[in-house]
Design an enzyme around this catalytic site. Structure first.
Site, short mmCIF file in Angstrom:
data_model
loop_
_atom_site.label_atom_id
_atom_site.label_comp_id
_atom_site.label_asym_id
_atom_site.label_seq_id
_atom_site.Cartn_x
_atom_site.Cartn_y
_atom_site.Cartn_z
N ASP A 96 0.88 -1.17 0.00
CA ASP A 96 0.00 0.00 0.00
C ASP A 96 0.91 1.21 0.00
OD1 ASP A 96 -1.69 2.10 0.52
OD2 ASP A 96 -2.84 1.05 2.08
N PHE A 104 -12.20 9.55 -7.92
CA PHE A 104 -13.59 9.40 -7.52
C PHE A 104 -14.47 9.31 -8.76
CE2 PHE A 104 -11.84 10.77 -3.59
CZ PHE A 104 -12.71 10.35 -2.59
N TYR A 134 -7.99 15.12 -9.61
CA TYR A 134 -7.12 14.12 -10.23
C TYR A 134 -6.12 14.79 -11.17
CZ TYR A 134 -5.74 9.99 -12.92
OH TYR A 134 -5.03 9.00 -13.54
N ARG A 160 -9.07 1.69 -21.58
CA ARG A 160 -10.27 0.99 -21.12
C ARG A 160 -9.99 0.26 -19.81
NH1 ARG A 160 -10.47 0.30 -26.70
NH2 ARG A 160 -9.56 -1.78 -26.64
#
Length: 256
Positions: free
Chosen positions: A66, A87, A173, A211
């Site tokens: 992490d 988000f 972002y 994608r």
């Protein structure tokens, strides 16, 4: 050893914001002569990705990591920073909260990975040599400015008019990606100053619209196509001197 970080598991309404780890690791494993370690926050999903690659005859390794809670790794040949969060749109979480969470992982998490692991990158072409100690963040005069920019942005998020008037974009972002690109240039400059003879190249790159869970099914690039540029940069020849400290798109240097 090559390490590829991956945000494998969405948290709450967040979604993973990187390339598909299997595609990126597949290319690294196929082309890199050493060990490739796929890391992920979620052990089950990371191991599933490794098993998928093993079923294709490849042999990556998995390590739980992490980037908000680092563990040390010694002696690296390649580091690919691919972990990140974003988000969903729309999301009811207050915008300033989204920004704080995104900043913590995408900027400071990546910064901390670099602080811990860049000193362990081996000199190019000398894979048996012990990594040389090298520090990047404690001696940078521009660190207070770069680190304080995000809190300034956060304080403005509660006041949309102020945010727009000062020409800040309304994407947390995107702001963090700009910060990471600046960070990569700072690290590249310090590598050139402190470890010039080691021939270590460091760049930022864009995979395009891919994608993935974040990019969605309408994105123009497959995960394999999105992996091409970062793998190209990760596996540059040992005698390469460029690109370094650049921003790369479709294997070409982009001015910004």
């Amino acid at each position: 050893m090559a390490i590829c970080t991956w945000q494998s598991q969405p948290l709450s309404r967040q979604r993973p914001a990187g390339l598909h780890a299997a595609a990126l690791s597949r290319s690294c494993v196929a082309l890199f002569s050493g060990d490739v370690v796929l890391t992920a926050r979620d052990t089950a999903r990371g191991q599933a990705a490794v098993q998928q690659l093993q079923a294709q005859g490849l042999s990556p390794r998995f390590h739980q990591l992490d980037i908000d809670d680092l563990q040390r790794v010694r002696g690296l040949d390649v580091l690919v920073n691919n972990a990140g969060i974003s988000f969903n749109i729309p999301d009811p979480t207050p915008f300033h909260v989204q920004a704080e969470v995104t900043r913590k992982t995408n900027f400071f998490g990546t910064r901390d990975v670099c602080t811990e692991l860049l000193p362990l990158i081996k000199p190019h072409g000398e894979s048996d040599e012990e990594p040389k100690p090298c520090w990047f963040w404690h001696d940078l005069p521009c660190l207070p400015l770069l680190s304080s920019t995000s809190p300034c942005y956060l304080s403005l998020l509660c006041y949309t008019d102020s945010l727009l008037c000062l020409h800040w974009p309304n994407t947390t972002y995107g702001v963090m990606k700009i910060s990471i690109t600046v960070l990569s240039r700072i690290h590249a400059r310090k590598l050139s100053e402190q470890r010039r003879g080691d021939k270590i190249l460091l760049n930022a790159c864009c995979p395009g619209w891919v994608r993935t869970d974040m990019g969605g099914p309408k994105a123009t690039n497959s995960p394999e196509e999105g992996a091409e540029t970062p793998v190209y940069l990760a596996l540059l020849p040992s005698d390469a001197e460029r690109p370094h400290g650049e921003f790369i798109l479709e294997k070409k240097v982009e001015q910004w």
